[in-house]
Design a protein around this motif. Structure first.
Motif, short mmCIF file in Angstrom:
data_model
loop_
_atom_site.label_atom_id
_atom_site.label_comp_id
_atom_site.label_asym_id
_atom_site.label_seq_id
_atom_site.Cartn_x
_atom_site.Cartn_y
_atom_site.Cartn_z
N VAL A 1 -12.27 31.20 -8.99
CA VAL A 1 -12.34 32.39 -9.83
C VAL A 1 -10.94 32.63 -10.36
O VAL A 1 -9.98 32.69 -9.58
N VAL A 2 -10.79 32.72 -11.67
CA VAL A 2 -9.50 33.05 -12.27
C VAL A 2 -9.59 34.47 -12.82
O VAL A 2 -10.55 34.81 -13.53
N GLY A 3 -8.62 35.29 -12.46
CA GLY A 3 -8.67 36.69 -12.84
C GLY A 3 -7.42 37.14 -13.56
O GLY A 3 -6.31 36.71 -13.23
N ASP A 4 -7.61 38.03 -14.52
CA ASP A 4 -6.49 38.59 -15.27
C ASP A 4 -6.90 39.95 -15.81
O ASP A 4 -8.10 40.22 -16.00
N LEU A 5 -5.91 40.80 -16.04
CA LEU A 5 -6.21 42.10 -16.64
C LEU A 5 -6.84 41.92 -18.02
O LEU A 5 -7.67 42.73 -18.45
N ASP A 6 -6.46 40.84 -18.68
CA ASP A 6 -7.02 40.48 -19.98
C ASP A 6 -8.23 39.57 -19.74
O ASP A 6 -8.08 38.38 -19.48
N LEU A 7 -9.43 40.13 -19.80
CA LEU A 7 -10.64 39.36 -19.52
C LEU A 7 -10.77 38.17 -20.46
O LEU A 7 -11.18 37.07 -20.03
#
Length: 396
Positions: free
Chosen positions: A29-35
């Protein structure tokens, strides 16, 4: 096995680009504030990767993301804002944690307060802090030299980088000002001391094609963790140089002008630091602070010096790592060796090669010689070792 990779900026994305093809058996899973950035990276990497929105300052969202995860890797900067919230979530979820924290105050908060180690032990997890190039690779280089001595007394670290404003992203400028514009921790005469950032000028000599450069104190985790894990040290210092010297002088002037101040000017609605981060990323900013690099190597150098005792003699061992910079910047490459450093630590964790439990740093939980050699082999970097006997028959 599921791995959560937080942060889809340059470093985080390149860690994912290196890791996923090498370990396609894992779920990611890669996560960022910028979807959109997270979903774009996930689409690039294939069906085993899912992109999600991740706000590291939202405890509820972090708890959701860590549910069912085996490892969380944190590449969200600046770490003086992001590290502790994600570590707290890892403790709640009892999930192993690795990051590339390069802010001295985070290392102070964690390692100088024994409760963090106790909590990690009680949770039965590993919290591995500062697994980038510096701190990270530099810590392990130091451990490699220390292990060759009977007793180590001093460790002096230094880094030399070309001053290229165009390569200083807003996040890098924010971080660099944070670790140079105020007081920073160095380990002096057997105790932690606050020293002026960009103070402590010292001419640090490097092997060719580099030269000796005036170098200055910075706030990095090495000066906290190395004396914490390697007992008996009297000195641990860390300095950086921009080259040529004009670059260091430009940086000094920016600090002296107060442009590292993060406090918002009410009448303008922006802080001097926020202005600076964007100004140096602009064409006008690049033109205004550029320096002549024509006589300098297009490369970066890390230097670790350890002074200690072996077989009754006082010796100085130096290990340098030189890494050429790419001549062209592509989306899937970086001038920063940090992604490779971090990926190697993650792979060591996957292989059971990260030893110990609790609050850890690379110098205490990795096979030093194997890690340094692997990094040099994979990056094409050059390792340069030297040793000088300072005094023989120390005990005679």
């Amino acid at each position: 096995m599921k791995v959560l990779l937080l942060g889809c900026g340059n470093v985080g994305a390149n860690v994912a680009r290196q890791l996923v093809p090498r370990h396609p058996e894992l779920e990611y899973v890669v996560g960022d504030l910028d979807l959109a950035a997270a979903e774009k990276l996930a689409a690039e990497l294939g069906s085993r990767v899912r992109g999600v929105r991740a706000d590291v300052l939202d405890p509820t969202r972090l708890d959701e993301l860590l549910d069912g995860v085996d490892l969380v890797f944190n590449a969200v900067g600046p770490f003086y804002r992001s590290a502790v919230p994600v570590i707290e979530a890892a403790l709640r979820a009892r999930v192993d944690y690795i990051d590339i924290n390069d802010d001295h105050d985070v290392a102070e908060q964690l390692f100088l307060d024994p409760s963090w180690h106790v909590r990690a032990l009680e949770a039965g997890i590993k919290l591995v802090i500062g697994c980038g190039s510096t701190p990270g690779l530099t810590n392990v280089m130091a451990r490699m030299l220390v292990d060759r001595m009977d007793k180590a007394r001093e460790i002096h670290l230094a880094t030399a980088v070309p001053f290229v404003p165009g390569l200083l992203s807003p996040a890098v400028v924010d971080h660099m000002m944070h670790i140079t514009a105020g007081e920073v921790v160095q380990f002096v005469d057997g105790e932690y001391r606050k020293m002026p950032g960009w103070g402590g000028r010292l001419e640090v000599p490097y092997a060719a094609p580099f030269k000796a450069y005036p170098s200055f104190f910075i706030g990095h985790g090495e000066t906290v963790t190395l004396p914490h894990f390697i007992k008996g040290l009297d000195q641990v210092t860390n300095r950086i140089a921009f080259f040529p010297e004009d670059g260091s002088q430009v940086w000094r002037s920016l600090i002296d002008l107060g442009l590292g101040n993060p406090e918002v000017i009410e009448s303008l609605g922006i802080s001097p630091l926020k202005f600076l981060t964007h100004h140096l990323a602009s064409e006008a900013g690049v033109r205004s602070v550029s320096v002549d690099l024509s006589d300098e190597p297009w490369a970066v150098a890390s230097r670790v010096e350890v002074v200690g005792e072996r077989d009754g003699a006082e010796v100085r061992c130096v290990l340098e790592h030189h890494l050429d910079l790419p001549t062209e910047q592509a989306e899937d490459s970086t001038a920063d060796p940090t992604p490779t450093c971090a990926r190697l630590v993650i792979e060591a964790w996957l292989a059971g090669g990260v030893t110990g439990t609790g609050l850890l740093a690379p110098e205490v939980c990795l096979d030093a010689e194997a890690y340094v050699r692997a990094f040099a082999r994979e990056t094409g970097g050059r390792l340069i070792e030297s040793e000088t006997v300072l005094k023989r028959d120390l005990y005679a």
